[in-house]
Design an enzyme around this catalytic site. Structure first.
Site, PDB file in Angstrom:
ATOM      1  N   GLU A 145     -37.435  34.977  41.893  1.00 19.65           N
ATOM      2  CA  GLU A 145     -37.334  35.756  43.120  1.00 19.65           C
ATOM      3  C   GLU A 145     -38.610  35.668  43.949  1.00 19.65           C
ATOM      4  OE1 GLU A 145     -34.590  39.372  41.281  1.00 19.65           O
ATOM      5  OE2 GLU A 145     -36.775  39.487  41.165  1.00 19.65           O
TER       6      GLU A 145
ATOM      7  N   ASP B 131     -32.127  45.474  36.773  1.00 22.08           N
ATOM      8  CA  ASP B 131     -32.843  44.997  37.959  1.00 22.08           C
ATOM      9  C   ASP B 131     -32.289  43.690  38.518  1.00 22.08           C
ATOM     10  OD1 ASP B 131     -33.636  43.300  35.977  1.00 22.08           O
ATOM     11  OD2 ASP B 131     -35.771  43.734  36.110  1.00 22.08           O
TER      12      ASP B 131
END
Length: 354
Positions: free
Chosen positions: A62, A233
């Site tokens: 990410e 998450d």
């Protein structure tokens, strides 16, 4: 000419460890928490976007960017639960802070350790507004790399003194007990999640497996508890039974991201949640009464990394806890980048040889 435009301060893993020890872990967490809360309180000044994620069967990579209009920051971070079996970290990261006015980086730093610290700091900041005011006991379900940071952040900000620890791997719990033994806690190593949550006013779930899991079931959560849900998450990764969510008042960082990655991915897209920044600024109520179940559905957001980068930049200034990287091309004439390459091939004039 501005000297040393090519140099960018870089904080290595070794520098970060020394900086944390120099400041002290609890003081570091306390000061970092203040930066995190300060930036939540000016939430509306930030560019906000869900993190840019590349998912695979093994994990996720990410980018987490944001800017307040003066300074830009981003973090590169991965999450690969299988890594532990190969002797690697589940999460690794680095980050950059830059001047919006000219685009030049002003800091590059490791963020594997720093992410662990900022995640714990953010959890504790949220709990300061959401947890029972008299809380002294916390259960930590999942005793991996994040557990000690969570414990120390909650001790520093909320005065937590009793820990009840559980992990499906007893070796992880033993590691956690060993690391926290001299940190001022009364620690109980438990044999099940059910045992761990007994008497806990705060329950922290921080497991790593990338799957829909049920770490906590509805019958384990009594009235008045604050749940600090850290492990869920990314899409397809949760820790709490859906019924717990339906009984709780849910607080989130950034709804467009949390609805994709957090515990609330289990709920309808319009299920009501409260943004944490509105509680901090007095626009919304956090804990209302002693029987309320509060849930911080923590997935991590770019402003928290921005806060951590700001904090490190301020703390390393004037110290030896960084080095200058020759990172940016800086030709004598800004338009003559190719000439800079050609000049690098020429031998140094007589008298300038090393």
């Amino acid at each position: 000419m501005i000297p040393n435009l090519n140099l960018v301060p870089f904080v290595s893993v070794d520098h970060m460890m020394k900086l944390v020890l120099h400041i002290g872990v609890e003081r570091f967490l306390t000061e970092l928490s203040a930066y995190v809360e300060e930036d939540f309180r000016r939430w509306e000044s930030f560019d906000k976007t869900p993190r840019v994620a590349s998912h695979s069967a093994e994990g996720v990579i990410e980018l987490m960017p944001t800017s307040d209009g003066r300074t830009y920051g981003f973090k590169y971070v991965n999450g690969h639960p299988k890594n532990m079996r190969e002797g690697r970290q589940t999460v690794t990261a680095f980050g950059v802070l830059a001047d919006v006015g000219n685009g030049y980086p002003v800091l590059m730093t490791e963020m594997t350790i720093l992410t662990a610290l900022r995640t714990a700091a953010t959890s504790a900041v949220a709990a300061k507004h959401l947890a029972p005011k008299d809380a002294t006991c916390m259960a930590i379900i999942g005793n991996g790399a994040q557990a000690e940071f969570q414990a120390l952040a909650f001790k520093a900000l909320l005065g937590i003194r009793k820990l009840r620890l559980y992990d499906i791997d007893p070796v992880a719990t033993q590691k956690c007990v060993r690391n926290l033994r001299d940190q001022g806690f009364e620690i109980t190593a438990c044999k099940s999640t059910e045992e761990a949550v007994e008497g806990a006013q705060i329950i922290t779930t921080v497991t790593a497996d990338k799957q829909y899991a049920t770490i906590l079931t509805d019958n384990m959560v009594g009235a008045g508890v604050h749940i600090n849900a850290v492990g869920g998450d990314c899409p397809g990764k949760t820790e709490l039974h859906r019924d717990i969510l339906l009984r709780s008042d849910i607080f989130v960082e950034y709804p467009p991201q949390t609805r994709i990655e957090g515990e609330i991915q289990q709920l309808a897209p319009d299920h009501p949640v409260t943004e944490l920044w509105t509680v901090m600024t007095g626009q919304a109520v956090g804990r209302r009464d002693a029987r309320q179940i509060t849930l911080f559905d923590s997935v991590g957001f770019a402003t928290e990394d921005f806060s951590a980068l700001r904090y490190v930049r301020d703390k390393v200034a004037g110290t030896g806890f960084y080095e200058n990287l020759d990172m940016l091309a800086d030709p004598d004439e800004p338009r003559d980048l190719f000439g800079m390459i050609l000049r690098a091939a020429k031998p140094a004039p007589v008298g300038e040889a090393a």
